[in-house]
Design an enzyme around this catalytic site. Structure first.
Site, PDB file in Angstrom:
ATOM      1  N   HIS A 232       0.914  -1.163  -0.072  1.00  0.00           N
ATOM      2  CA  HIS A 232      -0.083  -0.155   0.006  1.00  0.00           C
ATOM      3  C   HIS A 232       0.901   1.293  -0.024  1.00  0.00           C
ATOM      4  CE1 HIS A 232       0.458  -0.213   4.194  1.00  0.00           C
ATOM      5  NE2 HIS A 232       0.718   1.091   4.494  1.00  0.00           N
ATOM      6  N   ASP A 277      -0.552  -7.577   1.400  1.00  0.00           N
ATOM      7  CA  ASP A 277       0.182  -6.184   1.299  1.00  0.00           C
ATOM      8  C   ASP A 277       1.682  -6.259   1.789  1.00  0.00           C
ATOM      9  OD1 ASP A 277       0.335  -3.613   1.805  1.00  0.00           O
ATOM     10  OD2 ASP A 277      -0.360  -3.413   3.774  1.00  0.00           O
ATOM     11  N   SER A 373       4.311   2.132   8.280  1.00  0.00           N
ATOM     12  CA  SER A 373       3.766   1.168   7.362  1.00  0.00           C
ATOM     13  C   SER A 373       4.937   0.760   6.618  1.00  0.00           C
ATOM     14  CB  SER A 373       2.928   1.782   6.434  1.00  0.00           C
ATOM     15  OG  SER A 373       1.522   1.902   6.977  1.00  0.00           O
TER      16      SER A 373
END
Length: 423
Positions: A232, A277, A373
């Site tokens: 992402h 992901d 992230s």
């Protein structure tokens, strides 16, 4: 009433004879000399010097070399642990028990009649010991005590060779091994949301991914030219020419920087879904391994991290939900939570797939946050070697009760990493 001040009586002055003063000074000097002498004696005879050795040891085993020859594989770890235990026991059964610090297998190589283990050996002796005598004693202990070693594998004590190396050489060998880090006592760390800053070399595989110079995501160094991150992170920003990766505990100034040559996003990742992901980023040129920058180990696809395992997540992310990224790397100690608990209605209500894992606290005490992230969730084995267990993926805000952090499960996508990088 008249004011009456206190009567101050004159004191008789006492004068010491010159010979008394001289005696006091003489005794004081003797006491001072004794104290200095004891201090020098203590420092000289209690100060220890580190001796680093590169050692080789031949052994035979029923296992095929291919089963344990690959670094960081389950079989490599098992074989390394057995040999390191044999060396440790050899010293513990000798007069050098207190002098032994550690041994670490760094690689294996095939021989015509067996396998050669390449090891680092670290000892500490009093600085007054003769270096040549120390070398001979270490060699003698290994030759004699390894004869009592119980296999498998079957070691050849007479094959042991040691070569003294300096600290720079030792660091270089360790830095080229995956999953090694600076020795530091890990106390209870708070979450990255208000957590603790780390020192250089504590998490040397951490990278910052920056779009046009601004931090966007974390990433993990898995060899000299490849990073692994979250898919992402590249949903909107796809052009590798505008991305840079920096290394070190601060974004500015960084320890080193590299551009990105290409970005590979998992084919099954579909935004805004969180499944699959994972992404890979190839660096424009290899990074040299140093104390501050080197790679993490990747676990075998068959390896199973257990609920309750203590792990660490690191990143440059925000200190609170919707906050700003930080310039200095932070760490958080978290606990792996089983998927059943994480899928309960009050948690994530069956949103956790086999490609995900949960870690943190159901009380909301520890968590990653925005800007973390793509960064690493790591766990150490019995040899104090660190493995990448997860990739920071998603969560419901930051550190909310019953909403632990959700990470991409690396073991579930381990074969995909190999298919793209050969690692």
């Amino acid at each position: 009433m008249m004011y009456r001040p206190d009567v101050v009586r004159a004191r008789k002055r006492v004068c010491w004879e010159p010979w008394v003063i001289g005696l006091v000074i003489f005794i004081s000097l003797i006491v001072l000399a004794v104290c200095i002498g004891l201090t020098v004696h203590y420092v000289r005879y209690n100060q220890k010097k580190t001796y680093n050795y590169y050692s080789t040891l031949s052994f035979t085993t029923d296992k095929l070399y291919a089963e344990f020859g690959r670094e960081a594989s389950n079989n490599f770890t098992e074989m390394s642990q057995r040999l390191e235990s044999m060396v440790k026991n050899a010293f513990y059964k000798s007069p050098l028990r207190e002098e032994f610090v550690k041994s670490q297998v760094i690689k294996f190589s095939q021989q015509k009649h067996g396998v050669l283990a390449h090891m680092l050996l670290i000892c500490r002796f009093h600085s007054t010991e003769d270096p040549e005598t120390v070398d001979k004693i270490v060699q003698l202990v290994l030759h004699e005590k390894l004869q009592d070693a119980v296999g498998p594998p079957k070691v050849d004590p007479h094959s042991v060779k040691i070569k003294k190396i300096n600290k720079t050489e030792t660091d270089s060998y360790l830095n080229h091994c995956c999953g090694t880090r600076r020795s530091k006592t890990l106390g209870q760390s708070l979450r990255i949301v208000g957590g603790t800053e780390v020192e250089e070399g504590e998490w040397p595989w951490q990278a910052s991914l920056q779009w046009d110079g601004s931090h966007r995501c974390g990433a993990t160094l898995i060899n000299a030219t490849w990073l692994v991150s979250a898919a992402h992170c590249f949903t909107t920003y796809k052009n590798p020419a505008r991305w840079t990766a920096s290394f070190g505990v601060t974004i500015k100034p960084s320890k080193m920087k590299r551009g990105l040559r290409r970005i590979i996003v998992h084919e099954k990742y579909k935004h805004p879904s969180h499944d699959y992901d994972i992404s890979l980023a190839e660096l424009s040129s290899p990074v040299p391994y140093t104390n501050a920058v080197h790679r993490v180990c990747l676990p075998d696809a068959s390896y199973e991290f257990q609920p309750g395992d203590v792990m660490f997540v690191t990143g440059f992310g925000a200190l609170k939900n919707d906050g700003y990224s930080q310039n200095h790397l932070r760490q958080a100690q978290v606990t792996l939570i089983d998927a059943t608990t994480c899928n309960e209605p009050q948690a994530y209500n069956d949103a956790i797939t086999p490609r995900m894992l949960c870690a943190g606290s159901l009380e909301g005490k520890t968590d990653a946050c925005q800007g973390d992230s793509g960064g690493p969730l790591v766990s150490s084995d019995a040899r104090d070697i660190w493995y990448l267990a997860g990739i920071v993926s998603w969560g419901d805000e930051c550190a909310k009760p019953n909403k632990p952090g959700v990470y991409t499960r690396v073991t579930a996508l381990r074969d995909w990493i190999t298919s793209k990088t050969g690692i």
